[in-house]
Design a protein around this motif. Structure first.
Motif, PDB file in Angstrom:
ATOM      1  N   ASP A   1       4.530  -1.298   6.316  1.00  0.00           N
ATOM      2  CA  ASP A   1       5.639  -0.712   7.081  1.00  0.00           C
ATOM      3  C   ASP A   1       6.553   0.098   6.185  1.00  0.00           C
ATOM      4  O   ASP A   1       7.374  -0.446   5.449  1.00  0.00           O
ATOM      5  N   ARG A   2       6.411   1.404   6.248  1.00  0.00           N
ATOM      6  CA  ARG A   2       7.312   2.303   5.521  1.00  0.00           C
ATOM      7  C   ARG A   2       7.891   3.288   6.518  1.00  0.00           C
ATOM      8  O   ARG A   2       7.152   4.132   6.996  1.00  0.00           O
ATOM      9  N   PRO A   3       9.140   3.246   6.875  1.00  0.00           N
ATOM     10  CA  PRO A   3      10.123   2.222   6.533  1.00  0.00           C
ATOM     11  C   PRO A   3       9.902   0.939   7.348  1.00  0.00           C
ATOM     12  O   PRO A   3       9.129   0.948   8.286  1.00  0.00           O
TER      13      PRO A   3
ATOM     14  N   ALA B   1       5.672  -7.499  -5.249  1.00  0.00           N
ATOM     15  CA  ALA B   1       5.725  -6.753  -3.995  1.00  0.00           C
ATOM     16  C   ALA B   1       4.827  -7.426  -2.979  1.00  0.00           C
ATOM     17  O   ALA B   1       3.753  -7.914  -3.299  1.00  0.00           O
ATOM     18  N   SER B   2       5.284  -7.436  -1.734  1.00  0.00           N
ATOM     19  CA  SER B   2       4.606  -8.272  -0.760  1.00  0.00           C
ATOM     20  C   SER B   2       3.152  -7.848  -0.546  1.00  0.00           C
ATOM     21  O   SER B   2       2.871  -6.693  -0.272  1.00  0.00           O
TER      22      SER B   2
ATOM     23  N   ALA C   1       1.997  15.549  -0.456  1.00  0.00           N
ATOM     24  CA  ALA C   1       0.625  15.041  -0.411  1.00  0.00           C
ATOM     25  C   ALA C   1      -0.365  16.134  -0.013  1.00  0.00           C
ATOM     26  O   ALA C   1      -1.570  15.923  -0.025  1.00  0.00           O
TER      27      ALA C   1
ATOM     28  N   ALA D   1       3.489  -5.351   5.088  1.00  0.00           N
ATOM     29  CA  ALA D   1       3.092  -4.688   3.842  1.00  0.00           C
ATOM     30  C   ALA D   1       2.886  -3.187   3.995  1.00  0.00           C
ATOM     31  O   ALA D   1       3.035  -2.439   3.033  1.00  0.00           O
TER      32      ALA D   1
ATOM     33  N   GLU E   1       1.612  11.713   6.449  1.00  0.00           N
ATOM     34  CA  GLU E   1       2.196  10.432   6.048  1.00  0.00           C
ATOM     35  C   GLU E   1       1.113   9.476   5.540  1.00  0.00           C
ATOM     36  O   GLU E   1       1.287   8.796   4.527  1.00  0.00           O
TER      37      GLU E   1
ATOM     38  N   THR F   1       6.446  14.123   2.693  1.00  0.00           N
ATOM     39  CA  THR F   1       4.999  14.102   2.952  1.00  0.00           C
ATOM     40  C   THR F   1       4.336  15.414   2.558  1.00  0.00           C
ATOM     41  O   THR F   1       3.129  15.465   2.372  1.00  0.00           O
TER      42      THR F   1
ATOM     43  N   VAL G   1      -1.775  10.281   4.215  1.00  0.00           N
ATOM     44  CA  VAL G   1      -2.268  10.738   2.911  1.00  0.00           C
ATOM     45  C   VAL G   1      -1.267  10.350   1.820  1.00  0.00           C
ATOM     46  O   VAL G   1      -1.647   9.876   0.744  1.00  0.00           O
ATOM     47  N   THR G   2       0.033  10.504   2.138  1.00  0.00           N
ATOM     48  CA  THR G   2       1.052  10.088   1.180  1.00  0.00           C
ATOM     49  C   THR G   2       0.926   8.594   0.868  1.00  0.00           C
ATOM     50  O   THR G   2       0.978   8.175  -0.279  1.00  0.00           O
ATOM     51  N   ASP G   3       0.747   7.805   1.927  1.00  0.00           N
ATOM     52  CA  ASP G   3       0.581   6.362   1.743  1.00  0.00           C
ATOM     53  C   ASP G   3      -0.590   6.065   0.807  1.00  0.00           C
ATOM     54  O   ASP G   3      -0.500   5.225  -0.082  1.00  0.00           O
TER      55      ASP G   3
ATOM     56  N   GLU H   1      -2.173   8.213  -1.352  1.00  0.00           N
ATOM     57  CA  GLU H   1      -2.093   8.816  -2.685  1.00  0.00           C
ATOM     58  C   GLU H   1      -1.034   8.153  -3.560  1.00  0.00           C
ATOM     59  O   GLU H   1      -1.242   7.932  -4.742  1.00  0.00           O
ATOM     60  N   PHE H   2       0.132   7.877  -2.991  1.00  0.00           N
ATOM     61  CA  PHE H   2       1.250   7.408  -3.813  1.00  0.00           C
ATOM     62  C   PHE H   2       1.404   5.883  -3.816  1.00  0.00           C
ATOM     63  O   PHE H   2       1.930   5.321  -4.754  1.00  0.00           O
ATOM     64  N   PHE H   3       0.959   5.237  -2.749  1.00  0.00           N
ATOM     65  CA  PHE H   3       1.211   3.801  -2.668  1.00  0.00           C
ATOM     66  C   PHE H   3      -0.073   2.977  -2.577  1.00  0.00           C
ATOM     67  O   PHE H   3      -0.032   1.778  -2.349  1.00  0.00           O
TER      68      PHE H   3
ATOM     69  N   ASN I   1      10.527  -5.485   1.006  1.00  0.00           N
ATOM     70  CA  ASN I   1      11.269  -4.843  -0.075  1.00  0.00           C
ATOM     71  C   ASN I   1      12.174  -3.747   0.457  1.00  0.00           C
ATOM     72  O   ASN I   1      13.303  -3.571   0.000  1.00  0.00           O
ATOM     73  N   ASP I   2      11.646  -3.005   1.419  1.00  0.00           N
ATOM     74  CA  ASP I   2      12.425  -1.934   2.012  1.00  0.00           C
ATOM     75  C   ASP I   2      13.667  -2.529   2.678  1.00  0.00           C
ATOM     76  O   ASP I   2      14.770  -1.990   2.555  1.00  0.00           O
TER      77      ASP I   2
END
Lengths: 230, 67, 497
Positions: free
Chosen positions: A91-93, A35-36, C195, A89, A152, C192, A154-156, A158-160, C218-219
């Motif tokens: 950028d989601r999405p 992964a980049s 979280a 790296a 968003e 979201t 926090v999600t970044d 916690e999860f990523f 990747n996306d």
């Protein structure tokens, strides 16, 4: 495939699935393993920038503006250094876009200012004769959704595992920390502080009033995001 | 073996499989007029042309149940 | 009731025919508006300044693409499945109360899902990923609808009388599986709200927001693996399913070669999925993925043309039908456009061509050759063929149909020629340097020069839309005022003057 398959629907379906899944397995999975990694100098977005990115997405800016500079002289002349994988790296999405009705914005922060964006978003034709971009006057009064931007982030984290509150290496050898608040109130305060800096360079009275009132207009978040694109 | 090597092997065997598999399949189709259950391939087209609910199926499913 | 002979039951097919027409009108009208917004930017505030955010190009564009893809086209796929599926399997929906229930449930959930999608896109809830813009609650609804369709397909197959599956059924199965796989993987996202706990708050931000599981390159890779193959499994595979049934049936000619259809089916299944990389040439995805995308795109010509040639050869010795029947005209032109766009696509996938074509209107033109000429024509032809059998009435007007055919064909020609010129002009101007090595044009120069082509494209789109209204009217009149038929026509659909 061979006569009997068409008479056995279940096996037929399995056969089709294997055939179509194969390409994905070979083509996509290997890339995921590596992964980049972010390039040096690439930081995660701040709360206000994420809020601005959401405004960008909400209004479909990506339907007309790309964020991908291809490695051709004409493109690097026009927009700056060609894009590197690691720059995306966080950028989601991803927002590469597929149509360049307007110019690329990958590095727009390098050559456009807050004042330029303010005037341009209010009435593009005044700034660029013959522009076909619609005006976005409502962004000057609608409020940015800081809470969702914070969620968003926090999600970044916690999860990523996006490195908020951690030192990020910069090109000049120093490190920088992108702050992530511990609560919604903290996030609001951070975003407002950043918004005040942007708004201080703007002339629009509505924007100044709203910021003085302790809220963030969408245009301020959007400009903060655009300025971060370098 | 890391993922890349795995993918490379996958890709290699795939090409072999494709070349051998698809050419033998093409040859098989070219050579045979009928499939192994004795139906001319081209008769299957009748599935679209004679598709009234009263029409006889090209290969009725009830054949097997009788056996 | 007891003694009535068994008949095919088209209740669900009729419901989806209705949504095909309705969503077609909605999606294409938005498309025409968008086309003219580019030519005349004043139209961005067509409903006044206060509603500007709902009518601006960026907000409407996903509505257009999703309405025509998931509204018009998917409705068409469902409608034809509930018609063709029964017939080639020789089993009636009336024979299974369960399948009838599933079919109706699928329809109503689908309508609710589309309504929710339209409202949420208008409000700006979007993930920004093309053709996968819907936020997660709608994604879940879509998955449920899709699973119900799967139950319906395999349920009907389970009670079939014909042992062997007809070509069309293969393609419907592939559509079901392909879209399921692609949609699931591309829409992997974390709402979201999940979280919230981590930070110790009780309620945080919008419910309608999620973060993609993949980042950056990747996306992009997953998105275009999806984006390209969504085209494959929504705009190609199911449409081939339609033409393999409707062209032979309407013309009364057996498929030219059943064997060739076998070969092109498996070829298409295998090759199509590899070609997604051609959307990412010269980007930051690994070079070998790009090259693979390029090569497989060229290879893709073979299985695509396999089907298209099979269709054209089916008409061998029967070309007088093309002259006499507007319905056959639609189908023959559809397969011609299929050949045309499956040749144009690979050409654009060649790296050096792509360097000019990418990001330009030429790509938009290419998409519309396929969707207007191939998908649009084939779905309308399918509905024209189904209408007399479903409503047991003669098609209302042959002359209206012929007029529609010519108007729409002209519209498509306007569309793709203007987009060719505009795309290549744009691509060449972006890269032009003057004698000192400076860029020859500023960006706005390249925009201003396109105005006439945008206006022409809008006109082409408008002609197609007008034709679609004629189609809708013709179907409506067939339903309500067509001459009643005593028995089902075997082949050529009966048409009134």
């Amino acid at each position: 495939m061979f006569h009997w398959l068409e008479k056995h629907p279940f096996l037929f379906a399995v056969g089709v699935f294997v055939t179509i899944a194969f390409a994905g397995l070979i083509e996509i999975v290997p890339n995921f393993a590596q992964a980049s990694r972010p390039t040096i100098g690439t930081k995660p977005y701040s709360t206000l920038e994420i809020a601005g990115r959401q405004v960008y997405i909400k209004n479909g800016c990506n339907t007309c503006h790309s964020q991908l500079i291809r490695p051709f002289k004409a493109e690097t002349d026009r927009y700056g250094h060609y894009s590197l994988s690691g720059e995306y790296a966080y950028d989601r999405p991803f927002l590469w876009g597929s149509k360049r009705t307007g110019p690329d914005l990958m590095r727009v922060g390098n050559y456009r200012t807050t004042e330029w964006h303010e005037n341009h978003m209010m009435d593009p034709v005044k700034i660029v004769q013959g522009s076909i971009m619609p005006a976005y006057p409502w962004l000057f009064t609608t409020k940015a959704d800081i809470e969702t931007a914070f969620a968003e982030q926090v999600t970044d984290q916690e999860f990523f595992g996006v490195p908020y509150n951690k030192p990020i290496p910069m090109k000049d050898g120093t490190t920088q920390v992108v702050k992530l608040a511990k609560s919604i109130a903290g996030a609001n305060a951070d975003a407002l502080a950043e918004a005040k800096k942007v708004a201080s360079k703007m002339k629009n009275q509505d924007v100044k009033d709203i910021v003085a009132h302790g809220e963030v207009p969408e245009i301020v978040a959007l400009i903060a995001y655009l300025n971060s694109l370098k | 073996m890391d993922v890349n090597t795995f993918a490379a092997y996958g890709y290699f065997f795939l090409i072999i499989f494709l070349v051998v598999g698809s050419y033998s399949y093409i040859y098989h189709l070219y050579k045979n007029r009928k499939d192994s259950s004795g139906v001319d391939y081209e008769h299957y087209s009748d599935m679209a042309l004679k598709d009234d609910i009263g029409d006889a199926p090209v290969k009725p499913i009830s054949d097997e149940k009788k056996k | 009731m007891e003694n009535r002979p068994l008949e095919y039951d088209y209740t669900v097919a009729k419901m989806f025919m209705l949504t095909t027409v309705v969503f077609g009108i909605v999606g294409m009208s938005i498309g025409v508006l968008l086309a003219f917004e580019l030519a005349f930017p004043g139209l961005n505030t067509i409903l006044g300044k206060s509603a500007a955010q709902y009518t601006a190009f960026g907000r409407l564009r996903p509505l257009h693409t999703d309405a025509v893809a998931f509204g018009f086209t998917v409705s068409g796929i469902f409608a034809t499945w509930y018609y063709v599926g029964q017939r080639v399997l020789k089993v009636s929906m009336a024979e299974s109360k369960f399948l009838m229930f599933i079919g109706k449930l699928q329809f109503w959930l689908y309508v609710v899902g589309v309504a929710a999608a339209v409202v949420s896109l208008f409000m700006g809830y979007t993930t920004s990923k093309e053709y996968a813009e819907f936020e997660w609650p709608i994604d879940i609804a879509i998955v449920v609808v899709w699973v119900l369709w799967g139950v319906s397909i395999f349920g009907l197959i389970g009670i079939r009388r014909e042992k062997s599956l007809y070509i069309s059924v293969w393609y419907y199965i592939a559509t079901f599986l392909g879209v399921a796989m692609l949609y699931l993987f591309n829409n992997m996202e974390i709402p979201t709200m999940l979280a919230t706990d981590a930070i110790g708050e009780t309620n945080m931000g919008s419910w309608m927001h999620s973060v993609s599981m993949y980042a950056g390159t990747n996306d992009a890779l997953v998105q275009w693996w999806y984006g390209h193959n969504a085209v494959a499994f929504v705009f190609t595979v199911p449409i081939i399913a339609m033409i393999y049934y409707f062209l032979p049936k309407e013309s009364g000619q057996a498929i030219y070669s059943y064997k060739l259809s076998l070969l092109s089916f498996w070829g298409l299944m295998f090759v199509y999925l590899w070609a997604g990389g051609h959307h990412l040439l010269y980007s930051t995805v690994p070079d070998w993925v790009q090259t693979m995308g390029s090569i497989f795109s060229i290879v893709l010509i073979l299985p695509s043309w396999g089907s298209a040639i099979n269709m054209l050869l089916t008409m061998k010795g029967e070309w007088q039908q093309v002259a006499s029947s507007p319905l056959i005209k639609f189908m023959v032109l559809a397969s011609t456009f299929y050949m045309f766009s499956t040749l144009e696509g690979p050409i654009q996938a060649i790296k050096s061509v792509n360097a000019i074509a990418h990001f330009t209107d030429w790509i938009v033109g290419h998409v519309h050759d396929g969707t207007l000429g191939w998908v649009g024509f084939m779905i309308m032809a399918s509905l024209f063929h189904m209408a007399p059998r479903v409503f047991k009435r003669e098609l209302y007007s042959k002359s209206l149909m012929a007029t529609q055919f010519w108007i729409q064909t002209l519209g498509i020609v306007f569309y793709f020629t203007s987009m060719w010129i505009s795309g290549i002009t744009q691509g060449m101007m972006w890269r032009a340097h003057d004698e000192y090595g400076n860029l020859a044009y500023s960006f706005i120069d390249t925009v201003n020069v396109l105005h006439p082509y945008y206006a022409l494209r809008g006109t082409g789109g408008l002609l197609f839309l007008i034709g679609f209204f004629m189609f809708s009217y013709n179907i409506y009149k067939t339903m309500t005022a067509g001459k009643r038929l005593d028995s089902e026509p075997a082949n050529a659909s009966p048409m009134g003057a």
